[in-house]
Design an enzyme around this catalytic site. Sequence first.
Site, PDB file in Angstrom:
ATOM      1  N   ALA A  11      31.754 -35.786 -50.202  1.00  0.00           N
ATOM      2  CA  ALA A  11      31.772 -35.691 -48.735  1.00  0.00           C
ATOM      3  C   ALA A  11      31.922 -34.245 -48.290  1.00  0.00           C
ATOM      4  O   ALA A  11      31.196 -33.768 -47.407  1.00  0.00           O
ATOM      5  CB  ALA A  11      32.911 -36.540 -48.173  1.00  0.00           C
TER       6      ALA A  11
ATOM      7  N   GLU B 221      27.536 -42.919 -57.581  1.00  0.00           N
ATOM      8  CA  GLU B 221      26.345 -42.415 -58.262  1.00  0.00           C
ATOM      9  C   GLU B 221      25.065 -43.133 -57.875  1.00  0.00           C
ATOM     10  O   GLU B 221      23.988 -42.715 -58.247  1.00  0.00           O
ATOM     11  CB  GLU B 221      26.577 -42.537 -59.768  1.00  0.00           C
ATOM     12  CG  GLU B 221      27.923 -41.948 -60.163  1.00  0.00           C
ATOM     13  CD  GLU B 221      28.013 -41.502 -61.593  1.00  0.00           C
ATOM     14  OE1 GLU B 221      27.660 -42.316 -62.447  1.00  0.00           O
ATOM     15  OE2 GLU B 221      28.412 -40.353 -61.848  1.00  0.00           O
TER      16      GLU B 221
ATOM     17  N   LYS C 261      15.641 -44.931 -58.072  1.00  0.00           N
ATOM     18  CA  LYS C 261      16.209 -46.278 -57.887  1.00  0.00           C
ATOM     19  C   LYS C 261      15.350 -47.042 -56.876  1.00  0.00           C
ATOM     20  O   LYS C 261      15.113 -46.551 -55.774  1.00  0.00           O
ATOM     21  CB  LYS C 261      17.653 -46.134 -57.376  1.00  0.00           C
ATOM     22  CG  LYS C 261      18.317 -47.464 -57.019  1.00  0.00           C
ATOM     23  CD  LYS C 261      19.712 -47.257 -56.456  1.00  0.00           C
ATOM     24  CE  LYS C 261      20.290 -48.559 -55.933  1.00  0.00           C
ATOM     25  NZ  LYS C 261      21.509 -48.354 -55.126  1.00  0.00           N
TER      26      LYS C 261
ATOM     27  N   THR D 191      26.604 -47.828 -50.255  1.00  0.00           N
ATOM     28  CA  THR D 191      26.469 -47.371 -48.872  1.00  0.00           C
ATOM     29  C   THR D 191      27.388 -46.202 -48.487  1.00  0.00           C
ATOM     30  O   THR D 191      27.262 -45.677 -47.382  1.00  0.00           O
ATOM     31  CB  THR D 191      26.750 -48.549 -47.916  1.00  0.00           C
ATOM     32  OG1 THR D 191      27.905 -49.242 -48.371  1.00  0.00           O
ATOM     33  CG2 THR D 191      25.575 -49.493 -47.856  1.00  0.00           C
TER      34      THR D 191
ATOM     35  N   ILE E 293      27.844 -42.991 -49.658  1.00  0.00           N
ATOM     36  CA  ILE E 293      27.225 -41.671 -49.484  1.00  0.00           C
ATOM     37  C   ILE E 293      26.353 -41.691 -48.235  1.00  0.00           C
ATOM     38  O   ILE E 293      26.267 -40.712 -47.495  1.00  0.00           O
ATOM     39  CB  ILE E 293      26.425 -41.271 -50.746  1.00  0.00           C
ATOM     40  CG1 ILE E 293      27.402 -41.029 -51.904  1.00  0.00           C
ATOM     41  CG2 ILE E 293      25.567 -40.031 -50.503  1.00  0.00           C
ATOM     42  CD1 ILE E 293      26.764 -40.764 -53.252  1.00  0.00           C
TER      43      ILE E 293
HETATM   44  P1  FAD Z   1      36.983 -37.428 -53.109  1.00  0.00           P
HETATM   45  O1  FAD Z   1      35.920 -37.387 -54.129  1.00  0.00           O
HETATM   46  O2  FAD Z   1      38.258 -38.115 -53.471  1.00  0.00           O
HETATM   47  O3  FAD Z   1      37.302 -35.936 -52.702  1.00  0.00           O
HETATM   48  C1  FAD Z   1      38.478 -35.570 -52.045  1.00  0.00           C
HETATM   49  C2  FAD Z   1      38.620 -34.067 -52.075  1.00  0.00           C
HETATM   50  O4  FAD Z   1      39.764 -33.702 -51.330  1.00  0.00           O
HETATM   51  C3  FAD Z   1      38.784 -33.481 -53.466  1.00  0.00           C
HETATM   52  O5  FAD Z   1      38.072 -32.260 -53.572  1.00  0.00           O
HETATM   53  C4  FAD Z   1      40.280 -33.207 -53.550  1.00  0.00           C
HETATM   54  O6  FAD Z   1      40.586 -32.174 -54.440  1.00  0.00           O
HETATM   55  C5  FAD Z   1      40.533 -32.817 -52.102  1.00  0.00           C
HETATM   56  N1  FAD Z   1      41.940 -32.933 -51.732  1.00  0.00           N
HETATM   57  C6  FAD Z   1      42.677 -34.045 -51.571  1.00  0.00           C
HETATM   58  N2  FAD Z   1      43.940 -33.724 -51.260  1.00  0.00           N
HETATM   59  C7  FAD Z   1      43.985 -32.381 -51.194  1.00  0.00           C
HETATM   60  C8  FAD Z   1      45.011 -31.436 -50.924  1.00  0.00           C
HETATM   61  N3  FAD Z   1      46.270 -31.787 -50.667  1.00  0.00           N
HETATM   62  N4  FAD Z   1      44.692 -30.126 -50.959  1.00  0.00           N
HETATM   63  C9  FAD Z   1      43.435 -29.700 -51.231  1.00  0.00           C
HETATM   64  N5  FAD Z   1      42.439 -30.548 -51.500  1.00  0.00           N
HETATM   65  C10 FAD Z   1      42.719 -31.868 -51.492  1.00  0.00           C
HETATM   66  N6  FAD Z   1      29.326 -44.403 -53.043  1.00  0.00           N
HETATM   67  C11 FAD Z   1      27.997 -44.526 -53.117  1.00  0.00           C
HETATM   68  O7  FAD Z   1      27.285 -44.126 -52.184  1.00  0.00           O
HETATM   69  N7  FAD Z   1      27.419 -45.103 -54.214  1.00  0.00           N
HETATM   70  C12 FAD Z   1      28.146 -45.618 -55.226  1.00  0.00           C
HETATM   71  O8  FAD Z   1      27.584 -46.111 -56.207  1.00  0.00           O
HETATM   72  C13 FAD Z   1      29.557 -45.565 -55.126  1.00  0.00           C
HETATM   73  N8  FAD Z   1      30.346 -46.098 -56.089  1.00  0.00           N
HETATM   74  C14 FAD Z   1      31.715 -46.074 -55.917  1.00  0.00           C
HETATM   75  C15 FAD Z   1      32.532 -46.739 -56.825  1.00  0.00           C
HETATM   76  C16 FAD Z   1      33.909 -46.793 -56.610  1.00  0.00           C
HETATM   77  C17 FAD Z   1      34.782 -47.553 -57.547  1.00  0.00           C
HETATM   78  C18 FAD Z   1      34.470 -46.114 -55.508  1.00  0.00           C
HETATM   79  C19 FAD Z   1      35.962 -46.125 -55.272  1.00  0.00           C
HETATM   80  C20 FAD Z   1      33.658 -45.426 -54.631  1.00  0.00           C
HETATM   81  C21 FAD Z   1      32.276 -45.420 -54.812  1.00  0.00           C
HETATM   82  N9  FAD Z   1      31.464 -44.788 -53.898  1.00  0.00           N
HETATM   83  C22 FAD Z   1      30.106 -44.911 -54.001  1.00  0.00           C
HETATM   84  C23 FAD Z   1      32.021 -43.970 -52.842  1.00  0.00           C
HETATM   85  C24 FAD Z   1      31.895 -42.502 -53.239  1.00  0.00           C
HETATM   86  O9  FAD Z   1      32.554 -42.279 -54.477  1.00  0.00           O
HETATM   87  C25 FAD Z   1      32.517 -41.617 -52.168  1.00  0.00           C
HETATM   88  O10 FAD Z   1      32.009 -41.969 -50.912  1.00  0.00           O
HETATM   89  C26 FAD Z   1      32.181 -40.171 -52.421  1.00  0.00           C
HETATM   90  O11 FAD Z   1      32.487 -39.800 -53.731  1.00  0.00           O
HETATM   91  C27 FAD Z   1      32.910 -39.289 -51.452  1.00  0.00           C
HETATM   92  O12 FAD Z   1      34.252 -39.166 -51.785  1.00  0.00           O
HETATM   93  P2  FAD Z   1      35.108 -38.118 -50.971  1.00  0.00           P
HETATM   94  O13 FAD Z   1      34.460 -36.792 -51.085  1.00  0.00           O
HETATM   95  O14 FAD Z   1      35.348 -38.669 -49.623  1.00  0.00           O
HETATM   96  O15 FAD Z   1      36.519 -38.131 -51.723  1.00  0.00           O
END
Ligand code: FAD
Length: 500
Positions: free
Chosen positions: A18, A51, A80, A340, A342
């Site tokens: 994200a 992924e 895909k 969904t 991403i």
């Molecule tokens: P994260 O990857 O958790 O990133 C959070 C960031 O915030 C990290 O860089 C971390 O270091 C930082 N952070 C947190 N706290 C602090 C702090 N105190 N100080 C500094 N930095 C901090 N989505 C799809 O579209 N397709 C899929 O196939 C899919 N499969 C999934 C399977 C599972 C089991 C799960 C749980 C999710 C899946 N998703 C999928 C969702 C997808 O993984 C997320 O939407 C995507 O990875 C985005 O995550 P994010 O960046 O919001 O969070």
Amino acid sequence: MTATNLPRRIVIAGGGTAGWMTAAALARTLGPVAQVTLVESEQIGTIGVGESTIPPLVAYNRILGINEADFMRATQATFKLGINFENWRVPGEAYFHSFGGTGKDHWSAGFQHFWMNGLTRGHTAPYSEYCLELKAAEAGRFAHLPEDRMNYAYQLDSGLYARFLRGMAEADGTKRIEGKIAQVQLDGETGNIAALLLESGKRIEGDLFIDCTGFRALLIEGALRVGYDDWTHWLPCDSAIAIQTASVRPPVPYTRAIAHEAGWQWRIPLQHRQGNGVVYCSDFLGHDVALEKLLSSVEGEKLVKPNHIRFRTGARRKQWHRNCVAVGLSGGFMEPLESTSIHLIQRAILRIVRMLPAGAISQRDIDEFNDQQFTDMEQIRDFLVLHYKVTDRRDTPFWRHVSAMDVPESLTHKIELFRETGRVFRKNEELFAENSWVQVMMGQGIMPQSHHPVAAKLRDEEMAHLFGTLRDQVARTVAALPVHGDYVVRYCGADVPVAA
Ligand code: FAD
């Protein structure tokens, strides 16, 4: 705010998918108009999954001017064409949710109406025979076709994806700061976020803050306390275990979603490895059993330790509050069944760009953003709930529970309308089109009781000709396509050997 009140200083908290998707898009779109800063903590890391994607990502990459082959090479991506749902209606059966259209719609009625009418006249070929993407997936074939005639998405390595986007965002001027956010400081007068205070003592001020801190939701919830709509009564799976394995065969152009007694498992084939995971409801399945289920079913050498993730399905009540927007898991999560998440990140980013304040942040923009983003989430939620609610499975307590649960009224309406009339209507900018709903509803076991009378208008010979031509076009196009794995190697091979 700066003198002109423009949100020039945009601070992104978090550097997962994200965070870097947001940074890459904002830096590329806004250029010098805004200073984009991203703070992330390597020590905390990212969630490490995510992924499998859906087709709008192709358009998103094009908007950002990303070269597709470069992007796929860098992320070890494959193509895909949809998702194969196994054991969902009953154990031992499968259906495919493809990204393509099926047959040929008439403006008054979708192809399913003509297909159902055809059944009464002896045209017994399955609905799936009329879908190019589906038949190509079954045959394990893929190529880009002229005029984008084949709808596709990507299966990619999420860690490499974030790295790729980071390179792009930094080249476009994003400033990255390594460090742990210790405190989110609010402006005592306005209640807005004023700055992020890092453990190192560094203070990062900003005008607009994007919360990409994942499930921690440090800004939108930790500091601004917007609240969470809990949807676990509709989507009760709350746990996942993920593991990566070496590829043991060339990649297929689809993701597998294999239902088990209390949830489901995914298989996502990349160029260099496979992503595997088990999703389950902890009320009905213990962690050890789930882990054993995963480990005993994967093929190929295990490349990492199993990654256990807990989650609570639902959505943050406000996606944008004051000068903070939640993007990614900080905004909510509905489990990965239709890949969904991403996409929701992508939609949020495009909306941020479209609604970027020209002066002070307008409450009307905020309300509009929240309304649009929440509508997306509710529509996706309904589509996911459909997979659990409509099933003939009653073989375990989990399936008896989900098949008996109450569902949102909006979903009940959609199911019953289809059951009675074969009709599906797409509202607003709903992500899933008519054919997605039709494939999943029929795949899960709903056969409509009637269909549109316009289908009866086709004379027997017209119908035979139409159906024959459509099937023939699909079959001929598929036969001329290269094998997916070969095409990937030629188009964007990442030079990593994949076992033949
Ligand atoms: P994260 O990857 O958790 O990133 C959070 C960031 O915030 C990290 O860089 C971390 O270091 C930082 N952070 C947190 N706290 C602090 C702090 N105190 N100080 C500094 N930095 C901090 N989505 C799809 O579209 N397709 C899929 O196939 C899919 N499969 C999934 C399977 C599972 C089991 C799960 C749980 C999710 C899946 N998703 C999928 C969702 C997808 O993984 C997320 O939407 C995507 O990875 C985005 O995550 P994010 O960046 O919001 O969070």
